[in-house]
Design a protein around this motif. Structure first.
Motif, short mmCIF file in Angstrom:
data_model
loop_
_atom_site.label_atom_id
_atom_site.label_comp_id
_atom_site.label_asym_id
_atom_site.label_seq_id
_atom_site.Cartn_x
_atom_site.Cartn_y
_atom_site.Cartn_z
N UNK A 110 0.81 -1.22 0.00
CA UNK A 110 0.00 0.00 0.00
C UNK A 110 0.84 1.27 0.00
N UNK A 111 2.15 1.16 0.12
CA UNK A 111 2.97 2.37 0.21
C UNK A 111 2.81 3.29 -1.00
N UNK A 116 0.84 2.64 5.06
CA UNK A 116 1.89 1.74 5.54
C UNK A 116 1.27 0.41 5.91
N UNK A 117 1.28 -0.53 4.99
CA UNK A 117 0.69 -1.83 5.25
C UNK A 117 0.57 -2.65 3.98
N UNK A 118 -0.03 -3.82 4.12
CA UNK A 118 -0.14 -4.76 3.01
C UNK A 118 -1.46 -5.51 3.05
N UNK A 119 -1.96 -5.87 1.88
CA UNK A 119 -2.90 -6.97 1.71
C UNK A 119 -2.05 -8.17 1.37
N UNK A 120 -2.31 -9.30 2.03
CA UNK A 120 -1.54 -10.49 1.70
C UNK A 120 -2.50 -11.64 1.40
N UNK A 121 -2.14 -12.45 0.43
CA UNK A 121 -2.96 -13.60 0.03
C UNK A 121 -2.20 -14.87 0.38
#
Length: 217
Positions: A110-111, A116-121
């Motif tokens: 997401x930067x 500050x973060x993520x989507x993770x699969x």
């Protein structure tokens, strides 16, 4: 708490071929109830955000991360496929991409979108969506205040969890959210983290976009 992007410490290290590519009281008549600050609410109390417009698709053929499902991405979220190293000497590095029975397959940063973060699969080879999600949440030993609910992700039956984990970076609890769906190719778990609860809630629209547009392959 919003921090400069340069302070973010990614969960997964990418190093060339290693990893490439989360009792009440009576009300006074006429008095107005106090409004809780965003940080006061539990994850399950957070309002569902407005879903943004789709800017790209992920998961299908030709996309950055081939997955058992596909879904839409918000503008400027950047996906990267994750491949586990096969060298036994790099087992510690591979463990960074595992959580309970789940293996990380894609990380969406997401930067570039200002967060500050993520989507993770993640994928789990077998079992029900509920069992996989419960094991995934328990895979973080600091997880607490967990709430599960049945629902849908796009056209598919889904199980969603809201919970808190302890941030090692800031030594405070922060919200997390994840959902799981069963597919013919195993269970898929999509989770949303963030540096803190403020960042997590700011990124919920992108998470909701992924959840509501999800479909098989």
């Amino acid at each position: 708490m919003r921090l400069p992007i340069r302070l973010l410490v990614p969960v997964v290290l990418v190093a060339g071929p290693l990893l490439t590519g989360c009792g009440g009281s009576e009300a006074v008549p006429g008095a107005q109830a106090p409004t809780a600050k965003p940080s006061d609410a539990t994850p399950s109390e957070a309002a569902t955000p407005a879903v943004p417009a789709a800017a790209a698709s992920l998961g299908g053929p030709g996309t950055a991360c081939p997955l058992p499902v596909s879904f839409s991405l918000a503008k400027d979220w950047k996906p990267k496929a994750i491949e586990l190293p096969t060298d036994p000497d790099l087992a510690d590095l591979a463990d960074l991409a595992r959580r309970g029975p789940a293996v990380m397959r894609c990380e969406i940063d997401a930067k570039p979108a200002g967060h500050i973060g993520f989507l993770r699969v993640w994928t789990v080879e077998k079992g029900s969506a509920r069992a996989a999600l419960e094991a995934f949440v328990k895979g973080d030993e600091s997880s607490s205040a967990v709430s599960y609910r049945e629902g849908r992700a796009g056209a598919l039956p889904a199980v969603e969890a809201t919970y808190t984990v302890r941030s090692a970076l800031f030594d405070e609890d922060k919200e997390e959210r994840a959902f799981a769906v069963a597919t013919p190719r195993g269970v898929v778990v999509v989770d949303l983290g963030g540096s803190d609860t403020e960042e997590h809630r700011a990124m919920l629209p992108a998470y909701e976009l992924a959840r509501t547009t999800l479909k098989l392959g």
